[in-house]
Design an enzyme around this catalytic site. Sequence first.
Site, PDB file in Angstrom:
ATOM      1  N   ILE A   7       0.991  -1.254   0.272  1.00 15.38           N
ATOM      2  CA  ILE A   7      -0.044  -0.325  -0.542  1.00 15.38           C
ATOM      3  C   ILE A   7       0.219   1.201  -0.187  1.00 15.38           C
ATOM      4  O   ILE A   7       1.822   1.650   1.316  1.00 15.38           O
ATOM      5  CB  ILE A   7      -0.865   0.109   0.895  1.00 15.38           C
ATOM      6  CG1 ILE A   7      -0.415  -0.462   3.000  1.00 15.38           C
ATOM      7  CG2 ILE A   7      -2.693  -0.786   1.206  1.00 15.38           C
ATOM      8  CD1 ILE A   7      -1.260  -0.034   3.884  1.00 15.38           C
ATOM      9  N   ASN A   9       0.671   3.814   0.921  1.00 19.76           N
ATOM     10  CA  ASN A   9       1.479   5.318   2.720  1.00 19.76           C
ATOM     11  C   ASN A   9       2.197   4.451   3.227  1.00 19.76           C
ATOM     12  O   ASN A   9       2.082   5.081   4.378  1.00 19.76           O
ATOM     13  CB  ASN A   9      -0.175   5.654   2.697  1.00 19.76           C
ATOM     14  CG  ASN A   9      -1.167   5.028   3.060  1.00 19.76           C
ATOM     15  OD1 ASN A   9      -1.273   3.020   3.510  1.00 19.76           O
ATOM     16  ND2 ASN A   9      -2.110   5.655   4.087  1.00 19.76           N
ATOM     17  N   CYS A  10       2.091   3.261   3.154  1.00 23.54           N
ATOM     18  CA  CYS A  10       3.249   2.196   4.162  1.00 23.54           C
ATOM     19  C   CYS A  10       4.623   2.749   4.505  1.00 23.54           C
ATOM     20  O   CYS A  10       5.114   2.834   3.316  1.00 23.54           O
ATOM     21  CB  CYS A  10       2.753   0.924   4.151  1.00 23.54           C
ATOM     22  SG  CYS A  10       3.786  -0.151   5.033  1.00 23.54           S
ATOM     23  N   ASP A  11       5.332   3.051   5.547  1.00 19.00           N
ATOM     24  CA  ASP A  11       6.038   3.761   5.511  1.00 19.00           C
ATOM     25  C   ASP A  11       7.030   2.180   4.873  1.00 19.00           C
ATOM     26  O   ASP A  11       8.190   2.780   4.415  1.00 19.00           O
ATOM     27  CB  ASP A  11       6.857   3.667   6.610  1.00 19.00           C
ATOM     28  CG  ASP A  11       6.200   5.036   7.511  1.00 19.00           C
ATOM     29  OD1 ASP A  11       6.017   5.701   6.971  1.00 19.00           O
ATOM     30  OD2 ASP A  11       6.002   5.581   8.220  1.00 19.00           O
ATOM     31  N   ARG A  14       6.924   1.917   1.361  1.00 21.51           N
ATOM     32  CA  ARG A  14       7.326   3.455   0.856  1.00 21.51           C
ATOM     33  C   ARG A  14       9.153   3.825   0.551  1.00 21.51           C
ATOM     34  O   ARG A  14      10.384   3.552  -0.478  1.00 21.51           O
ATOM     35  CB  ARG A  14       7.545   5.007   1.144  1.00 21.51           C
ATOM     36  CG  ARG A  14       6.455   5.566   1.498  1.00 21.51           C
ATOM     37  CD  ARG A  14       6.147   6.714   2.156  1.00 21.51           C
ATOM     38  NE  ARG A  14       4.771   7.224   2.423  1.00 21.51           N
ATOM     39  CZ  ARG A  14       4.124   7.558   3.117  1.00 21.51           C
ATOM     40  NH1 ARG A  14       5.149   7.784   4.570  1.00 21.51           N
ATOM     41  NH2 ARG A  14       2.958   7.692   2.820  1.00 21.51           N
TER      42      ARG A  14
END
Length: 114
Positions: A7, A9-11, A14
């Site tokens: 996903i 927006n998962c750190d 990223r």
Amino acid sequence: VMKMYGIPNCDTVRKARKFLEANGTEYDFHDFKKQGLSIETIQTWLSSQPIDVIGNKRSTSWKQLTDEQKQHLMNQTDLSPLTEMPTLIKRPVLETNSALLFGFKADEYQALVK
């Protein structure tokens, strides 16, 4: 071409994406919250990695499951929570011709992008 599941927006996702981009590695991104995930894909993953590696027991989604659901999931008698709540899967998932990685470890990724 590598395929990354996760996903946006998962750190951890990223970090993994930045790593691949910094190394000039091409990959397709599959947002499994928006695009979903099939039982077939999960079963393919389970043929090469145990459920302990695939499942994210630290996730909020895991804590929301009943004890019975957790047991069925760990016994692989009911995998439907993984398709209904893909955040139960350790992210990111990186699929290549030779590897299937769950989570992000720079050294594992480094070995693939040489």
